[in-house]
Design an enzyme around this catalytic site. Structure first.
Site, PDB file in Angstrom:
ATOM      1  N   HIS A 172       8.728  -6.712  -4.066  1.00 19.20           N
ATOM      2  CA  HIS A 172       7.959  -5.504  -4.360  1.00 19.20           C
ATOM      3  C   HIS A 172       8.597  -4.290  -3.688  1.00 19.20           C
ATOM      4  O   HIS A 172       9.347  -4.434  -2.711  1.00 19.20           O
ATOM      5  CB  HIS A 172       6.514  -5.639  -3.848  1.00 19.20           C
ATOM      6  CG  HIS A 172       5.670  -6.598  -4.617  1.00 19.20           C
ATOM      7  ND1 HIS A 172       4.979  -7.638  -4.019  1.00 19.20           N
ATOM      8  CD2 HIS A 172       5.395  -6.689  -5.938  1.00 19.20           C
ATOM      9  CE1 HIS A 172       4.309  -8.315  -4.932  1.00 19.20           C
ATOM     10  NE2 HIS A 172       4.544  -7.757  -6.113  1.00 19.20           N
TER      11      HIS A 172
ATOM     12  N   CYS B 125       0.436  -5.798   2.535  1.00 24.82           N
ATOM     13  CA  CYS B 125      -0.057  -6.696   1.508  1.00 24.82           C
ATOM     14  C   CYS B 125      -1.464  -7.212   1.778  1.00 24.82           C
ATOM     15  O   CYS B 125      -2.192  -7.596   0.852  1.00 24.82           O
ATOM     16  CB  CYS B 125       0.845  -7.914   1.371  1.00 24.82           C
ATOM     17  SG  CYS B 125       2.577  -7.579   1.101  1.00 24.82           S
TER      18      CYS B 125
END
Length: 407
Positions: A316, A401
């Site tokens: 990501h 996250c």
């Protein structure tokens, strides 16, 4: 029952009580003034509107519980339904209880009250539900189940979190070799992470645990928050598609407006980095061009500009870069495809140092795996709070996250 569900139930009940009470009191005052301020009218008018008020309260509480306050137009619709049903049933029940049969004449009378004596009551319920009721619900829902808002806080600071599932060790990795996960240690690390957020003044809201979804602890990927708008992602991995369901329920209960990325678009929240009014979005294996296109359309109306970022070396975008509170983008250069995309870029000496969470304007949260970067950031005048998340780093996770922050 989950603590958050209990809080949502309380918010639904209290907001319904407030709306119904306002409608009831205003009706009493209206009749009092219309009849020359004669106190004798109070008992009769009060007796007439009590059933309507109670039934309206009941319907509003149920509708709020199932998400009626998610948007202003849903709140308007809920007010209409609750007001009309409450007026009809509240007027009809005393008539039926008195022994009068529910025939065509009574039904005609009940319908006529909607454009007569009950009309103002229904309008009051509609307007109050969409304004005061929605605010009351959101205000109560803003307090997390694991703590309360910091004393003297003037802004809403909520962190959405999700407990690690029993299947965490089955989480998928793409750029790392699979390592053994110590689930007990992972649970302890998660608790420490949450404790840091709460100590820093964040209220935490816990999404229901999903043991069948191994990656669900990485809740950031399911939703991106822009002010009072929650954009639900469209997971780029088939293993994570179900993760957005419970997250949608949570942001709805918080009173946020909803938007969503839909197939064939894919978008993971870990690919979205907000820096002021600029939104950097990683074009990764999890976020495709259509997902970026949809997000650009959604946030343009909110005053944001989307900048697409090529991504080939990490899972990501926020696995490669995040931003300090002053807007400086920081990253571990070997994992950044093109640092020139960012307005201000600072290279850090460790991979784990590329990930920070803004706690306040002068405090950031980061992993203990990057002590040299912590020293670098402290030398820039920031306070650094470090937490061990080694078990999540094995799964390509980082401090960003594990929560979704709402300011």
């Amino acid at each position: 029952m989950k603590l958050f569900s209990l809080r949502a139930l309380v918010a639904s009940a209290v907001s319904a009580v407030v709306v119904a009470a306002i409608a009831h009191v205003v009706m009493l005052l209206a009749f009092f003034m219309a009849n020359g301020f004669k106190p004798d009218y109070f008992p009769e008018v009060n007796a007439f509107f009590v059933p309507q008020t109670l039934f309206t309260l009941l319907f509003l509480a149920v509708l709020a519980w199932v998400g009626a306050y998610a948007t202003w137009y849903l709140a308007l619709a809920a007010g209409l339904v609750a007001g009309v049903l409450g007026a009809l049933i509240g007027t009809g029940v005393p008539i039926v209880v008195s022994g009068t049969p529910l025939d065509g004449t009574v039904v005609d009378y009940l319908v006529a009250t909607l454009v007569g004596i009950n009309l103002i009551f229904v309008l009051l319920v509609i307007l109050t539900t969409a304004t005061i009721g929605r605010r009351v619900y959101a205000g109560i829902a803003a307090y997390g189940p694991r703590g309360v808002r910091a004393a003297g806080a003037v802004e809403r600071r909520i962190a959405i979190i999700r407990r690690p599932p029993a299947t965490l060790a089955d989480g998928h990795v793409t750029h790392l070799e699979k390592s053994e996960i110590d689930l007990e240690l992972a649970e302890e690390q998660w608790e420490s992470y949450v404790s840091v957020l709460e100590t820093a003044g964040w209220s935490t809201v816990e999404v229901d645990t999903a043991d069948h979804l191994a990656d669900s602890v990485f809740v950031e990927d399911a939703v991106v928050i822009f002010g009072d708008v929650a954009v639900l992602g469209s997971p780029g991995s088939e293993h994570r598609v179900e993760e957005t369901d419970a997250v949608e329920k949570t942001v709805t209960e918080l009173g946020l407006k909803l938007a969503r990325i839909v197939a064939p678009g894919t978008l993971d929240g870990g690919d979205v980095l907000k820096v002021g009014s600029t939104v950097y979005v990683g074009r990764s294996s999890r976020t495709n061009a259509e997902g970026i296109h949809q997000l650009r359309h959604i946030v343009a109306a909110l005053g944001y500009t989307v900048v697409a970022v090529p991504l080939t070396k990490v899972l990501h975008l926020k696995s490669a870069v995040t931003a300090l509170p002053d807007g400086t983008v920081i990253g571990y250069l070997p994992l950044v495809d093109d640092p020139q995309i960012f307005d201000r870029f600072l290279s850090v000496p460790e991979e784990g140092g590329a990930h920070v969470v803004k706690l306040t304007d002068d405090t950031v949260l980061m992993a203990t795996s990057a002590p040299l970067t912590a020293l670098l950031i402290e030398n820039l005048g920031y306070r650094v709070i470090a937490v061990d998340i080694s078990e999540y780093e094995k799964l390509e996770g980082c401090v960003t996250c594990l929560s979704v922050r709402i300011r």
